[in-house]
Design a protein around this motif. Sequence first.
Motif, PDB file in Angstrom:
ATOM      1  N   PHE A  80       0.812  -1.210   0.000  1.00  0.00           N
ATOM      2  CA  PHE A  80       0.000   0.000   0.000  1.00  0.00           C
ATOM      3  C   PHE A  80       0.852   1.270   0.000  1.00  0.00           C
ATOM      4  CE2 PHE A  80      -2.025   3.295   2.712  1.00  0.00           C
ATOM      5  CZ  PHE A  80      -3.059   3.665   1.861  1.00  0.00           C
ATOM      6  N   SER A  81       1.819   1.352   0.881  1.00  0.00           N
ATOM      7  CA  SER A  81       2.588   2.596   1.016  1.00  0.00           C
ATOM      8  C   SER A  81       3.335   2.957  -0.262  1.00  0.00           C
ATOM      9  CB  SER A  81       3.544   2.492   2.203  1.00  0.00           C
ATOM     10  OG  SER A  81       2.825   2.236   3.396  1.00  0.00           O
ATOM     11  N   PRO A  82       4.086   2.040  -0.892  1.00  0.00           N
ATOM     12  CA  PRO A  82       4.708   2.391  -2.169  1.00  0.00           C
ATOM     13  C   PRO A  82       3.694   2.719  -3.262  1.00  0.00           C
ATOM     14  CG  PRO A  82       5.751   0.434  -1.227  1.00  0.00           C
ATOM     15  CD  PRO A  82       4.528   0.712  -0.412  1.00  0.00           C
ATOM     16  N   ALA A  83       2.536   2.044  -3.237  1.00  0.00           N
ATOM     17  CA  ALA A  83       1.519   2.325  -4.256  1.00  0.00           C
ATOM     18  C   ALA A  83       0.988   3.749  -4.124  1.00  0.00           C
ATOM     19  CB  ALA A  83       0.382   1.316  -4.153  1.00  0.00           C
ATOM     20  N   VAL A  84       0.790   4.223  -2.889  1.00  0.00           N
ATOM     21  CA  VAL A  84       0.365   5.611  -2.685  1.00  0.00           C
ATOM     22  C   VAL A  84       1.431   6.562  -3.209  1.00  0.00           C
ATOM     23  CG1 VAL A  84      -0.158   7.385  -0.960  1.00  0.00           C
ATOM     24  CG2 VAL A  84      -1.110   5.080  -0.710  1.00  0.00           C
ATOM     25  N   HIS A  85       2.684   6.322  -2.855  1.00  0.00           N
ATOM     26  CA  HIS A  85       3.765   7.175  -3.356  1.00  0.00           C
ATOM     27  C   HIS A  85       3.793   7.164  -4.885  1.00  0.00           C
ATOM     28  CE1 HIS A  85       5.888   8.575   0.195  1.00  0.00           C
ATOM     29  NE2 HIS A  85       5.858   7.348   0.733  1.00  0.00           N
ATOM     30  N   GLY A  86       3.659   5.988  -5.483  1.00  0.00           N
ATOM     31  CA  GLY A  86       3.693   5.901  -6.941  1.00  0.00           C
ATOM     32  C   GLY A  86       2.550   6.657  -7.593  1.00  0.00           C
TER      33      GLY A  86
END
Length: 396
Positions: free
Chosen positions: A257-263
Amino acid sequence: MDSPLGDPATTAWISTPVDARLLRGALEIERTARGVLPHRLPARARAQAPENLAMVEAQPSGVRLAFRTRATAVELDVLPTKIVYRGAPAPPEGRYDLLVDGCPAGRASASGGNVRIVDISTHSAVTRPGPAGTVRFAGLPDRDKDVEIWLPQAEITEVIALRTDAPVEAAPDRGRKVWLHHGSSISHGSGAAGPATTWPALAAARGGVELINLGFGGNALLDPFTARAMRDTPADLISVKIGINLVNTDLMRLRAFSPAVHGFLDTLREGHPTTPLVVVSPLLCPMQEDTPGPIVPDFDAPRLRFRTVGGPAGHSHGRLTLRVIRDELSRITARRAAEDPHLHYLDGRSLYGEADFAELPLPDELHPDAATHRRMGERFAAWAFGRGGPFAVPGS
């Protein structure tokens, strides 16, 4: 308010082709054998989307015809595709909202249309074809005026013909800012009384902006193709409401989730490096505050309700709940805002929280009702467009 139908047989009609000049809120318009089909995602994104998203992006939430005319009567031929979920009660008829000079002036429905029967568990669907219908509004004021017809937020709508009893021209560009919003079924308009009274539509009206609503029922899932579509769409203001669909589909764990939000945010910033950008966390939804998904419909209840089957939260395994998502979104946006002063965070519980749930509970445990949509629209507008808000005119 329903408009009187008048007598179409005695009206001298003028036909006007429906094209991009008259349609607002769509990212792309598909030419069909009969007319035009508005899309809220471009073809490249649709080619990468699963079937259930391809269905909801074609439901024209926020899409409206906008024109200037002296006409007192308007007819719109349409071919709606009504979505019926197998085992669930039939949904209400789709509503077409009429606005005259920005004020509500009528509401109507179209008869006929296709019926798409969807199995909510497997997302398989069959379509039963039906005839086109006609939406009529009459008794409009006999003067030059801006007219908008908002298409039903939850019915795929092929627009076939526009007829009026006076000439039509495209509504003038009044220099209003464009607000691009992405969210889940609540942003899409589930539970709203009509397309012009979804919470984003109400907030846009209060803020005096042009809305592009990319609220996709069940599909606010941080999809890269949605981020690219937003990146490539001209906009003055942007918001993304993230979280509830990721929990109720049990799609990913915290590590993803966290990398997906950043991406997702990185992609938006590629096209909109300094545009005011608001990240909105989930509204209060008690059944998923501390319990992960997935959720399932409960057809044994007297009316359609949803329940979670996710079991214990299992935080040690990174399973997502609404509380986990809010904490992580707050952390991510605070960290990014140190280098991005145009990035803002809004806790969704300020739009609908515990006191609101006590007064206006979620009818199906998941989606708000019409009164809640109005409250949310008013609150978002006051926060975002009010003095000092992220979408406010500088100096206001």
